[in-house]
Write an enzyme that holds these catalytic residues in place. Structure first.
Site, PDB file in Angstrom:
ATOM      1  N   GLU A 193       0.894  -1.073  -0.013  1.00 62.60           N
ATOM      2  CA  GLU A 193      -0.011  -0.072  -0.112  1.00 62.60           C
ATOM      3  C   GLU A 193       0.817   1.223   0.004  1.00 62.60           C
ATOM      4  OE1 GLU A 193      -0.138  -2.711   1.991  1.00 62.60           O
ATOM      5  OE2 GLU A 193      -1.819  -2.767   3.402  1.00 62.60           O
ATOM      6  N   GLY A 222      -3.877  -5.140   2.615  1.00 56.77           N
ATOM      7  CA  GLY A 222      -3.773  -6.677   2.918  1.00 56.77           C
ATOM      8  C   GLY A 222      -5.137  -7.281   2.796  1.00 56.77           C
ATOM      9  N   GLU A 264       9.390 -15.068   2.350  1.00 59.98           N
ATOM     10  CA  GLU A 264      10.580 -13.973   2.647  1.00 59.98           C
ATOM     11  C   GLU A 264      10.275 -13.173   3.739  1.00 59.98           C
ATOM     12  OE1 GLU A 264      13.499 -15.011   1.742  1.00 59.98           O
ATOM     13  OE2 GLU A 264      13.301 -15.958  -0.040  1.00 59.98           O
ATOM     14  N   CYS A 299      15.435  -5.852   5.180  1.00 63.43           N
ATOM     15  CA  CYS A 299      15.153  -7.139   6.121  1.00 63.43           C
ATOM     16  C   CYS A 299      16.391  -7.693   6.676  1.00 63.43           C
ATOM     17  CB  CYS A 299      14.373  -8.117   5.157  1.00 63.43           C
ATOM     18  SG  CYS A 299      15.144  -8.334   3.612  1.00 63.43           S
ATOM     19  N   GLU A 401      12.550  -6.646  15.496  1.00 64.61           N
ATOM     20  CA  GLU A 401      13.144  -6.114  14.283  1.00 64.61           C
ATOM     21  C   GLU A 401      12.558  -4.598  14.193  1.00 64.61           C
ATOM     22  OE1 GLU A 401      10.942  -7.037  10.366  1.00 64.61           O
ATOM     23  OE2 GLU A 401      12.870  -7.073   9.417  1.00 64.61           O
TER      24      GLU A 401
HETATM   25  P1  NAD Z   1       3.842  -6.428   5.797  1.00 63.46           P
HETATM   26  O1  NAD Z   1       3.650  -7.873   6.299  1.00 63.46           O
HETATM   27  O2  NAD Z   1       3.063  -5.354   6.397  1.00 63.46           O
HETATM   28  O3  NAD Z   1       3.100  -6.155   4.273  1.00 63.46           O
HETATM   29  C1  NAD Z   1       3.354  -6.955   3.239  1.00 63.46           C
HETATM   30  C2  NAD Z   1       2.453  -7.310   2.124  1.00 63.46           C
HETATM   31  O4  NAD Z   1       1.551  -8.193   2.625  1.00 63.46           O
HETATM   32  C3  NAD Z   1       1.631  -5.926   1.911  1.00 63.46           C
HETATM   33  O5  NAD Z   1       1.581  -5.970   0.413  1.00 63.46           O
HETATM   34  C4  NAD Z   1       0.294  -6.114   2.292  1.00 63.46           C
HETATM   35  O6  NAD Z   1      -0.675  -5.546   2.103  1.00 63.46           O
HETATM   36  C5  NAD Z   1       0.072  -7.556   2.568  1.00 63.46           C
HETATM   37  N1  NAD Z   1      -0.913  -7.998   3.301  1.00 63.46           N
HETATM   38  C6  NAD Z   1      -0.960  -7.632   4.608  1.00 63.46           C
HETATM   39  N2  NAD Z   1      -2.041  -8.327   5.069  1.00 63.46           N
HETATM   40  C7  NAD Z   1      -2.462  -9.604   4.384  1.00 63.46           C
HETATM   41  C8  NAD Z   1      -3.197 -10.618   4.247  1.00 63.46           C
HETATM   42  N3  NAD Z   1      -3.954 -10.782   5.390  1.00 63.46           N
HETATM   43  N4  NAD Z   1      -3.138 -11.177   3.236  1.00 63.46           N
HETATM   44  C9  NAD Z   1      -2.521 -11.056   2.268  1.00 63.46           C
HETATM   45  N5  NAD Z   1      -1.653 -10.236   2.052  1.00 63.46           N
HETATM   46  C10 NAD Z   1      -1.508  -9.452   3.198  1.00 63.46           C
HETATM   47  O7  NAD Z   1       5.116  -6.041   5.561  1.00 63.46           O
HETATM   48  P2  NAD Z   1       5.842  -4.596   5.074  1.00 63.46           P
HETATM   49  O8  NAD Z   1       5.714  -3.546   6.464  1.00 63.46           O
HETATM   50  O9  NAD Z   1       5.130  -4.185   3.914  1.00 63.46           O
HETATM   51  O10 NAD Z   1       7.292  -4.807   4.633  1.00 63.46           O
HETATM   52  C11 NAD Z   1       8.268  -4.870   6.100  1.00 63.46           C
HETATM   53  C12 NAD Z   1       8.368  -6.367   6.387  1.00 63.46           C
HETATM   54  O11 NAD Z   1       8.973  -7.033   5.338  1.00 63.46           O
HETATM   55  C13 NAD Z   1       9.610  -6.423   7.236  1.00 63.46           C
HETATM   56  O12 NAD Z   1       9.405  -7.513   8.298  1.00 63.46           O
HETATM   57  C14 NAD Z   1      10.662  -7.018   6.527  1.00 63.46           C
HETATM   58  O13 NAD Z   1      11.929  -7.604   7.353  1.00 63.46           O
HETATM   59  C15 NAD Z   1      10.060  -8.051   5.638  1.00 63.46           C
HETATM   60  N6  NAD Z   1      10.915  -8.075   4.250  1.00 63.46           N
HETATM   61  C16 NAD Z   1      11.524  -9.263   4.157  1.00 63.46           C
HETATM   62  C17 NAD Z   1      12.311  -9.316   3.141  1.00 63.46           C
HETATM   63  C18 NAD Z   1      13.047 -10.587   2.570  1.00 63.46           C
HETATM   64  O14 NAD Z   1      13.789 -10.860   1.711  1.00 63.46           O
HETATM   65  N7  NAD Z   1      13.111 -11.575   3.689  1.00 63.46           N
HETATM   66  C19 NAD Z   1      12.638  -8.437   2.091  1.00 63.46           C
HETATM   67  C20 NAD Z   1      11.928  -7.155   2.445  1.00 63.46           C
HETATM   68  C21 NAD Z   1      11.193  -6.979   3.715  1.00 63.46           C
END
Ligand code: NAD
Length: 499
Positions: A193, A222, A264, A299, A401
């Site tokens: 978003e 989400g 991830e 991350c 984190e």
């Molecule tokens: P988030 O989990 O809040 O959101 C990620 C995505 O999931 C968004 O597109 C969101 O709209 C969607 N989402 C939310 N609720 C959902 C649901 N019920 N069903 C399906 N989709 C849903 O994460 P964020 O704040 O966007 O990103 C930060 C996080 O991502 C941190 O924890 C970071 O460590 C992690 N991250 C991991 C990696 C990796 O490669 N391991 C890379 C980048 C970020």
């Protein structure tokens, strides 16, 4: 294939307006069926720059129907020919790299020179890499019996749902959709978003070479847009990058349908500086590893830095001086090293952790890099990078984190204890070790519980190096040939009785 304006658009504000209020599916830019939108805010000024389409189950349904039709034809295209089109996408994206970099800087606040340009260039590289792997979708022959010809074939899964976070959405999208497409799948992306525009432009550009309906993107929240994508009966695989909390929700929803998922997730990556480490190199590694230029929103951020007692004070002084010299400012200004935090919610979270750190007994907070003076940026989401010393590994700052420019420096003397502390975390995404002693380096490499361990460097994910975490940091790998085979195909076993 569709006709879109492929002229390079150097004004990110104008491009944001052009992309406003739309998804891209079934070969066209389309508003939400409900007509609803949500605002896209420039985090450097707090001003609205566009709207994003508010996707819901009905939009997902329409995109899935288009993807299902497109995938039936796509799987019949030879694998190398599919790869050629993915390479062509890489070429178009490379031509548009600067345009994409400016737009991602505008919507996420990541500094253009130090962050956004880098991401836009690796995006194109990922497409070029995966596009060359079509002929690697090979099966096997098995010596079962002289009269029974026995073999395996790699087949596409069908429709892949790709759910993105906001911090490096271009790169992470490429690592999901390029291999999925080469393997013969259709894709539906759900953007984060906070960063819906640049990924939308990428999909729009890709659709100038890809068949209509094959590559689709929807924006939304989400629960309203991500959840119906995961639970749609025709979506056969979900690849998700985001937080542990959401990852668990996605995993449970996928389990209801018994479909495979790649997750991830988050991290709290340790960096261990040994007594014989090259100090200057380790300090430079800490700056790169902590991603201070991205406001620590990574991350794999090296957010727990264990420095041997003999180097600790010198390390802290040098690190503070270097971070202090970094210029925080307008993300679109070429002189800026550090841009903004992505959203007010994230800013509150980061500031909350800084407040907790300041109240932790024994902790000392070092705030670096001056806040921008420009009045136009007065409402910008800027946070001074904070280096905390005097913390222990069991403090809240060292365990959770933060996803912001806050790092913990922990003094150590006992090697066994530092390895135990480094592993004493729910996460296991990445780790680095800094030493000139090969024996010590290999011992630590073998004992650290992380998916990606580096010695004397702190690079980001690279094409063809499997990338992904252990423990709460995730399930499955991305970025490599193996990840394409394991996560975007299934193996069909065939026996032909010739007796
Ligand atoms: P988030 O989990 O809040 O959101 C990620 C995505 O999931 C968004 O597109 C969101 O709209 C969607 N989402 C939310 N609720 C959902 C649901 N019920 N069903 C399906 N989709 C849903 O994460 P964020 O704040 O966007 O990103 C930060 C996080 O991502 C941190 O924890 C970071 O460590 C992690 N991250 C991991 C990696 C990796 O490669 N391991 C890379 C980048 C970020």
């Amino acid at each position: 294939m569709t006709s879109v304006d492929t002229n390079i658009q150097t004004d990110p504000f104008a491009l944001a307006r052009d992309l406003s209020g739309k998804h891209f599916y079934a070969g066209e830019m389309r508003p939400s069926l409900s007509g609803k939108t949500f605002p896209v805010i420039n985090p450097a000024t707090g001003e609205q720059v566009a709207e994003a389409a508010f996707g819901e189950a009905a939009d997902i349904e329409a995109a899935v129907q288009a993807a299902a039709t497109a995938q039936k034809a796509w799987k019949k295209v030879g694998a190398r020919d599919r790869g050629k089109l993915v390479v062509k996408c890489g070429q178009i994206l490379a031509e548009h790299a600067d345009e994409l970099a400016r737009l991602i800087a505008l919507e996420t606040g990541k500094a253009l020179r130090t962050e956004s340009r880098v991401e836009a260039s690796v995006l194109a590289d990922a497409f070029t890499f995966f596009g060359g792997l079509g002929s690697e979708l090979k099966g096997e022959t098995v010596p079962f019996s002289p009269t029974i010809m026995t073999m395996t074939m790699r087949e596409p899964i069908g429709i892949v749902g790709a759910i993105l976070p906001w911090n490096v959405p271009l790169l992470l999208m490429a690592l999901k959709i390029a291999p999925a497409l080469v393997a013969g799948n259709a894709v539906i992306v759900k953007s984060a978003e906070e960063a819906p525009l640049t990924v939308l432009r990428v999909i729009q550009l890709m659709n100038t070479v890809m068949p209509s309906g094959l590559v689709n993107i929807l924006s939304g929240y989400g629960p309203e847009c991500g959840a119906p994508l995961v639970s749609h009966p025709k979506v056969g695989k979900v690849t998700f990058t985001g937080s542990v909390e959401t990852g668990k929700i996605v995993y449970k929803a996928a389990a209801e349908k018994l479909i495979p998922v790649t997750l991830e997730l988050g991290g709290k990556s340790p960096m261990i500086v040994m007594e014989d480490a090259d100090l200057d190199r380790a300090v430079a590694g800490a700056i790169a590893g902590m991603r201070f230029t991205r406001q620590g929103q990574s991350c794999t951020a090296a957010s727990r830095i264990f420095v041997h007692d003999s180097l600790h004070d010198a390390f802290v002084e040098k690190l503070k001086a270097k971070v202090d010299a970094m210029k925080m400012g307008d993300p679109l200004d070429e002189a800026t090293d550090i841009g903004t935090i992505v959203s007010p919610q994230q800013m509150d979270r980061v500031q909350g952790y800084i407040a907790i750190g300041k109240k932790t007994p024994g902790a000392v907070a070092h705030a670096c890099s001056a806040m921008p003076a420009d009045p136009k940026l007065a409402k910008g989401l800027f946070v001074q990078p904070h280096i905390f010393t005097g913390l222990t590994n069991d403090s809240q700052l060292a365990r959770e984190e933060i996803f912001g420019p806050v790092c913990c420096i922990i003094r150590w003397t006992d090697y066994e204890q530092v390895i135990a502390d480094a592993n004493d975390s729910e996460y296991g995404l990445a780790a680095t070790v800094w030493t000139n002693n090969l024996h010590k380096a290999m011992d630590a490499v073998n004992r650290l519980e992380a998916g990606f361990v580096q010695v004397n460097q702190n690079l980001v994910v690279q094409p063809n190096l499997s990338y992904g975490g252990v423990k709460a940091s995730g399930l499955g790998k991305e970025a490599s040939l193996e990840s394409m085979l394991e996560h975007f195909t299934h193996k069909k076993t065939i026996m032909i009785n010739m007796a």
